[in-house]
Design an enzyme around this catalytic site. Structure first.
Site: not given
Ligand code: UD1
Length: 338
Positions: A12, A34, A36, A59, A86, A126, A151, A155, A200
């Site tokens: 990404y 590959l 991810n 790899d 990640k 991160s 994870y 880092k 995410n």
């Molecule tokens: C996490 C990691 C970050 C990493 C990133 C990418 C921590 C503190 N953060 O970020 O280091 O680089 O992932 O993999 O470890 N959410 C929902 N519903 C969903 C998905 C997410 O409500 O289905 C909310 C989560 O609770 C959070 C926000 O959306 O509050 C962002 O979540 P996410 O995109 O997973 O990123 P982080 O957890 O912040």
């Protein structure tokens, strides 16, 4: 710096950085196994830039193939290292994978760099390294707290390892501590494409909007924040890509051997704000429900990006709404939605 090795360059963030490098006239060689990412990302890069970078399926855990790669390709001025796992949840379930990929892989890469005179190194770090911060916004001086996941630990270790090699071998290193990267290239030709179900927020939102996933769950609305949902610093991946170019330029002129920069917008937005903004700018409904908190989530994280603004001469330009529009354009393109 002309010739750059990008590990994880089909992923990404890596793919967006490759586009920027090619557009700036750099020579780019990608290694990516590959795990991810898809080979078809090369087509997207080529359509945008009219150039097809060299890619080798290597790899970095495999020292032999890394060393044969360097036998074939020489003369790198720098490396940008994205090739790592990640997912926080996956790291808790499978720590071996994370220590192997993110620590053993990094050591192999550093070893190869030292043997092949690659002296400039940019490391994808991160905001997770801060753990639960004492102060907001988070500056680089914030103490490093115990990591809440393997994870996060990888880092932190990655930074420690690189700092040691920078001291002992003069490897010039920059750690970029990303906040929450979102969005996609404005062409809609490359974007975030997780191989499994996304973890995410933004790919979850776009895949729900596209009808690939049925419903989004908001992980908790009882945090001590204005609307009860968590707050994050969502940074457009294009701005993030620019930060890597700025970091390369800085490495070239700087005498410092090891420096760290937060890469964020400085602005916090809640999960509910993000979902509502998505629906507002795209006009597409996203079915969601409020569920339980997700273990390990912190209520509020956003950057103080002043150091990057001052020393890298970089600043984020695109806001969250633009990132959501771009992420949606990419998702629609990929799914063939009009
Ligand atoms: C996490 C990691 C970050 C990493 C990133 C990418 C921590 C503190 N953060 O970020 O280091 O680089 O992932 O993999 O470890 N959410 C929902 N519903 C969903 C998905 C997410 O409500 O289905 C909310 C989560 O609770 C959070 C926000 O959306 O509050 C962002 O979540 P996410 O995109 O997973 O990123 P982080 O957890 O912040």
């Amino acid at each position: 710096m002309d010739k750059i090795l990008v590990t994880g360059g089909l992923g990404y963030i890596g793919s967006h950085v490759v586009v920027e490098l090619l557009e700036k006239g750099n020579q780019v060689v990608i290694i990516d196994d590959l795990s991810n990412a898809y080979e078809s990302v090369l087509d997207g890069i080529q359509k945008i830039t009219d150039k097809r970078p060299l890619w080798e399926n290597v790899d970095i855990k495999d020292k032999t193939s890394l060393s044969s790669f360097f036998d074939k390709h020489q003369g790198f001025d720098g490396v940008i290292h994205f090739a790592a796992s990640k997912s926080v949840g996956e790291s808790v379930a499978n720590p071996m994978l994370y220590y192997q990929n993110n620590v053993v892989g990094l050591l192999n890469l550093i070893d190869a760099c030292l043997k092949n005179n690659v002296n400039n190194f940019i490391f994808s770090s991160s905001c997770t390294v801060y753990g639960k911060p004492d102060n907001l916004p988070i500056s680089e001086d914030e103490p490093i707290k115990p990591a809440s996941s393997p994870y996060g630990a990888t880092k932190q270790m990655g930074e420690q390892i690189l700092e040691d090699f920078s001291k002992s071998h003069g490897l010039k290193t920059i750690f970029l501590r990303y906040f929450n990267p979102v969005g996609a290239h404005s062409s809609g030709l490359i974007g975030e494409l997780p191989i499994n179900t996304p973890q995410n927020l933004v790919p979850f939102v776009t895949q729900t909007a596209a009808g690939v996933l049925e419903k989004l769950t908001v992980f908790g609305d009882d945090y001590d924040t204005p609307d009860g949902s968590c707050i994050r610093d969502y940074i457009h991946v294009q701005d993030l890509a620019d930060a890597h170019i700025a970091a390369l330029n800085y490495l070239e002129s700087s005498k410092e051997t090891c420096e760290v920069f937060n890469i964020g917008t400085g602005q916090g937005n809640s999960v509910l704000e993000l979902i509502n903004s998505f629906m507002e700018v795209t006009g597409v409904e996203v079915p969601y429900e409020v569920g339980e908190r997700r273990a390990g989530d912190l209520p509020e994280l956003y950057a103080n990006p002043e150091k990057a603004i001052r020393k890298l001469n970089w600043k984020s330009k695109l806001d969250m709404k633009q990132a959501l529009l771009d992420a949606w354009r990419w998702e629609k393109n990929y799914r063939g939605i009009k």
